[in-house]
Design an enzyme around this catalytic site. Sequence first.
Site, PDB file in Angstrom:
ATOM      1  N   HIS A  52       6.007 -20.903  19.025  1.00 33.45           N
ATOM      2  CA  HIS A  52       5.726 -21.298  17.634  1.00 33.45           C
ATOM      3  C   HIS A  52       6.281 -22.700  17.346  1.00 33.45           C
ATOM      4  O   HIS A  52       5.751 -23.416  16.506  1.00 33.45           O
ATOM      5  CB  HIS A  52       6.362 -20.313  16.647  1.00 33.45           C
ATOM      6  CG  HIS A  52       5.652 -18.991  16.508  1.00 33.45           C
ATOM      7  ND1 HIS A  52       4.305 -18.824  16.723  1.00 33.45           N
ATOM      8  CD2 HIS A  52       6.109 -17.764  16.149  1.00 33.45           C
ATOM      9  CE1 HIS A  52       3.974 -17.551  16.504  1.00 33.45           C
ATOM     10  NE2 HIS A  52       5.059 -16.883  16.162  1.00 33.45           N
ATOM     11  N   HIS A  68      15.798 -18.552  23.300  1.00 32.57           N
ATOM     12  CA  HIS A  68      16.727 -17.767  22.459  1.00 32.57           C
ATOM     13  C   HIS A  68      16.889 -16.332  22.944  1.00 32.57           C
ATOM     14  O   HIS A  68      17.441 -15.512  22.232  1.00 32.57           O
ATOM     15  CB  HIS A  68      16.238 -17.787  21.003  1.00 32.57           C
ATOM     16  CG  HIS A  68      14.921 -17.085  20.806  1.00 32.57           C
ATOM     17  ND1 HIS A  68      13.720 -17.655  21.170  1.00 32.57           N
ATOM     18  CD2 HIS A  68      14.615 -15.860  20.303  1.00 32.57           C
ATOM     19  CE1 HIS A  68      12.741 -16.818  20.892  1.00 32.57           C
ATOM     20  NE2 HIS A  68      13.258 -15.714  20.378  1.00 32.57           N
ATOM     21  N   CYS A 174      16.479 -10.851  22.486  1.00 33.01           N
ATOM     22  CA  CYS A 174      15.464 -10.933  21.407  1.00 33.01           C
ATOM     23  C   CYS A 174      14.442  -9.807  21.494  1.00 33.01           C
ATOM     24  O   CYS A 174      14.543  -8.842  20.767  1.00 33.01           O
ATOM     25  CB  CYS A 174      14.736 -12.275  21.330  1.00 33.01           C
ATOM     26  SG  CYS A 174      13.539 -12.227  19.966  1.00 33.01           S
TER      27      CYS A 174
HETATM   28  P1  CND Z   1       3.018 -12.163  22.039  1.00 35.56           P
HETATM   29  O1  CND Z   1       2.211 -13.395  21.892  1.00 35.56           O
HETATM   30  O2  CND Z   1       3.453 -11.725  23.391  1.00 35.56           O
HETATM   31  O3  CND Z   1       2.226 -10.922  21.387  1.00 35.56           O
HETATM   32  C1  CND Z   1       1.380 -11.049  20.276  1.00 35.56           C
HETATM   33  C2  CND Z   1       0.162 -10.129  20.486  1.00 35.56           C
HETATM   34  O4  CND Z   1      -0.660 -10.229  19.314  1.00 35.56           O
HETATM   35  C3  CND Z   1      -0.711 -10.505  21.682  1.00 35.56           C
HETATM   36  O5  CND Z   1      -0.899  -9.374  22.515  1.00 35.56           O
HETATM   37  C4  CND Z   1      -2.030 -10.969  21.054  1.00 35.56           C
HETATM   38  O6  CND Z   1      -3.166 -10.628  21.822  1.00 35.56           O
HETATM   39  C5  CND Z   1      -2.029 -10.222  19.728  1.00 35.56           C
HETATM   40  N1  CND Z   1      -2.846 -10.832  18.684  1.00 35.56           N
HETATM   41  C6  CND Z   1      -3.016 -12.171  18.433  1.00 35.56           C
HETATM   42  N2  CND Z   1      -3.834 -12.340  17.376  1.00 35.56           N
HETATM   43  C7  CND Z   1      -4.194 -11.091  16.962  1.00 35.56           C
HETATM   44  C8  CND Z   1      -5.023 -10.604  15.905  1.00 35.56           C
HETATM   45  N3  CND Z   1      -5.647 -11.459  15.073  1.00 35.56           N
HETATM   46  N4  CND Z   1      -5.165  -9.267  15.758  1.00 35.56           N
HETATM   47  C9  CND Z   1      -4.540  -8.403  16.607  1.00 35.56           C
HETATM   48  N5  CND Z   1      -3.740  -8.813  17.619  1.00 35.56           N
HETATM   49  C10 CND Z   1      -3.566 -10.133  17.788  1.00 35.56           C
HETATM   50  O7  CND Z   1       4.265 -12.363  21.065  1.00 35.56           O
HETATM   51  P2  CND Z   1       5.721 -11.663  21.044  1.00 35.56           P
HETATM   52  O8  CND Z   1       5.567 -10.204  21.256  1.00 35.56           O
HETATM   53  O9  CND Z   1       6.659 -12.469  21.880  1.00 35.56           O
HETATM   54  O10 CND Z   1       6.126 -11.960  19.517  1.00 35.56           O
HETATM   55  C11 CND Z   1       5.401 -11.377  18.453  1.00 35.56           C
HETATM   56  C12 CND Z   1       5.808 -11.982  17.123  1.00 35.56           C
HETATM   57  O11 CND Z   1       7.178 -11.643  16.869  1.00 35.56           O
HETATM   58  C13 CND Z   1       5.762 -13.523  17.097  1.00 35.56           C
HETATM   59  O12 CND Z   1       5.278 -13.967  15.846  1.00 35.56           O
HETATM   60  C14 CND Z   1       7.210 -13.914  17.285  1.00 35.56           C
HETATM   61  O13 CND Z   1       7.464 -15.182  16.764  1.00 35.56           O
HETATM   62  C15 CND Z   1       7.863 -12.827  16.483  1.00 35.56           C
HETATM   63  C16 CND Z   1       9.345 -12.691  16.686  1.00 35.56           C
HETATM   64  C17 CND Z   1      10.101 -12.230  15.623  1.00 35.56           C
HETATM   65  C18 CND Z   1      11.472 -12.111  15.752  1.00 35.56           C
HETATM   66  C19 CND Z   1      12.288 -11.567  14.625  1.00 35.56           C
HETATM   67  O14 CND Z   1      13.522 -11.613  14.709  1.00 35.56           O
HETATM   68  N6  CND Z   1      11.674 -11.011  13.588  1.00 35.56           N
HETATM   69  C20 CND Z   1      12.084 -12.458  16.952  1.00 35.56           C
HETATM   70  N7  CND Z   1      11.326 -12.921  17.965  1.00 35.56           N
HETATM   71  C21 CND Z   1       9.983 -13.015  17.879  1.00 35.56           C
HETATM   72 ZN    ZN Z   2      12.168 -13.971  19.901  1.00 37.35          ZN
END
Ligand code: CND
Ligand code: ZN
Length: 374
Positions: A52, A68, A174
């Site tokens: 991101h 991280h 994470c």
């Molecule tokens: P990753 O990219 O591996 O997974 C995201 C999934 O979403 C993928 O399998 C995609 O195919 C799917 N996807 C994309 N667009 C769509 C859509 N329109 N509809 C349905 N599915 C879709 O990401 P990740 O698992 O590493 O991280 C997921 C989120 O969590 C991401 O936004 C990240 O920044 C966030 C996150 C949050 C926190 C927290 O503390 N809250 C910590 N780390 C990561």
């Molecule tokens: Zn993360």
Amino acid sequence: MSTAGKVIKCKAAVLWEKNKPFSIEEVEVAPPKAHEVRIKMVATGICRSDDHVVSGSIVSPLPIILGHEAAGIVESIGEGVTTVKPGDKVIPLFNPQCGKCRVCKHPESNFCLKNDFPPRGTLIDGTRRFTCKGKPIYHFLGTSTFSQYTVVDEISVAKIDAAAPLEKVCLIGCGFSTGYGSAVKVAKVTPGSTCAVFGLGGVGLSVIMGCKAAGAARIIGVDINKDKFPKAKEVGATECINPQDYKKPIHEVIQEMSDGGVDFSFEVIGRLDTMTAALLCCHGSCGTSVVVGVPPGSESLTVNPLEILTGRTWKGAIFGGYKGKDSVPKLVADFMANKFQLDPLITKVLPFEKINEGFDLLRTGKSIRTILTF
Ligand code: CND
Ligand code: ZN
Ligand code: ZN
């Protein structure tokens, strides 16, 4: 020869510009100041939040050293550090726990006021420890794990079991904890309930593991990449759906599948449209929806308050609601006691220098978690 107190020259992946590959550079890492810890990195995962920043969805100052989700060994400590010592195995905490602020003292909340999100890119004293080609380089979330050595504040590091395999437990830094905690701690998923998980990446699969551990009867995985379905089922999804296979909006499809709406829904992608869909697919009077994905910082959602007035709960959390210094050692102990698995999340292990390959695998939907080893 001890490196304590000296500047360390080592390799790090520097992001100089948005939407560009990382460059492996020689950087200088200053010794830790008072209440800081210098860590020799052993393994780091690649999380979508790092990407991101590359894409500009999380706005951060540049040049920066991202990363991280990691584990390493303490190389040296600054004055006054009491909770870790050189040689300890540790996990850096992108969400610190100062133990003193209002949030740390609150029994339920965990977003310590000393956090660096949205990123300003420094340690807590407002300064930086990395230099490359004479230029100071920004830190990311107080962790910056895409470097052979990093410096963190003492409140941003947890000591873990000396026997823990660092190339696996780095995910507790994470992805695993964020997902699992979102289910068991933030949503408080109940036995026999129905859940929907939007996004089946490393964090989403960890949400599924948490829903399963909490006793959910049905777990509906939602993703536009059907290649993610077999793994989701392996870790506990009972069915998987692709919104592109339906003419109707996906929240209506899920409402129909679940007698008017699921008990718990999770958005684990980071998009506004799926945050709305996740909210609407949980039951209008007894459903809870949790925002886990990180949305683009500059955008807002419009929601009709009637959707909440009728009794829905809408919430979100960083790092699965866990207070890091307290919870990370316990999560590592639980992993060592076989209470959950991390192997299903690890799809590739690469040497740190191949970081760009690891990011390509994430962007093309070919990986869950790539672990970079040093
Ligand atoms: P990753 O990219 O591996 O997974 C995201 C999934 O979403 C993928 O399998 C995609 O195919 C799917 N996807 C994309 N667009 C769509 C859509 N329109 N509809 C349905 N599915 C879709 O990401 P990740 O698992 O590493 O991280 C997921 C989120 O969590 C991401 O936004 C990240 O920044 C966030 C996150 C949050 C926190 C927290 O503390 N809250 C910590 N780390 C990561
Ligand atoms: Zn993360
Ligand atoms: Zn605090």
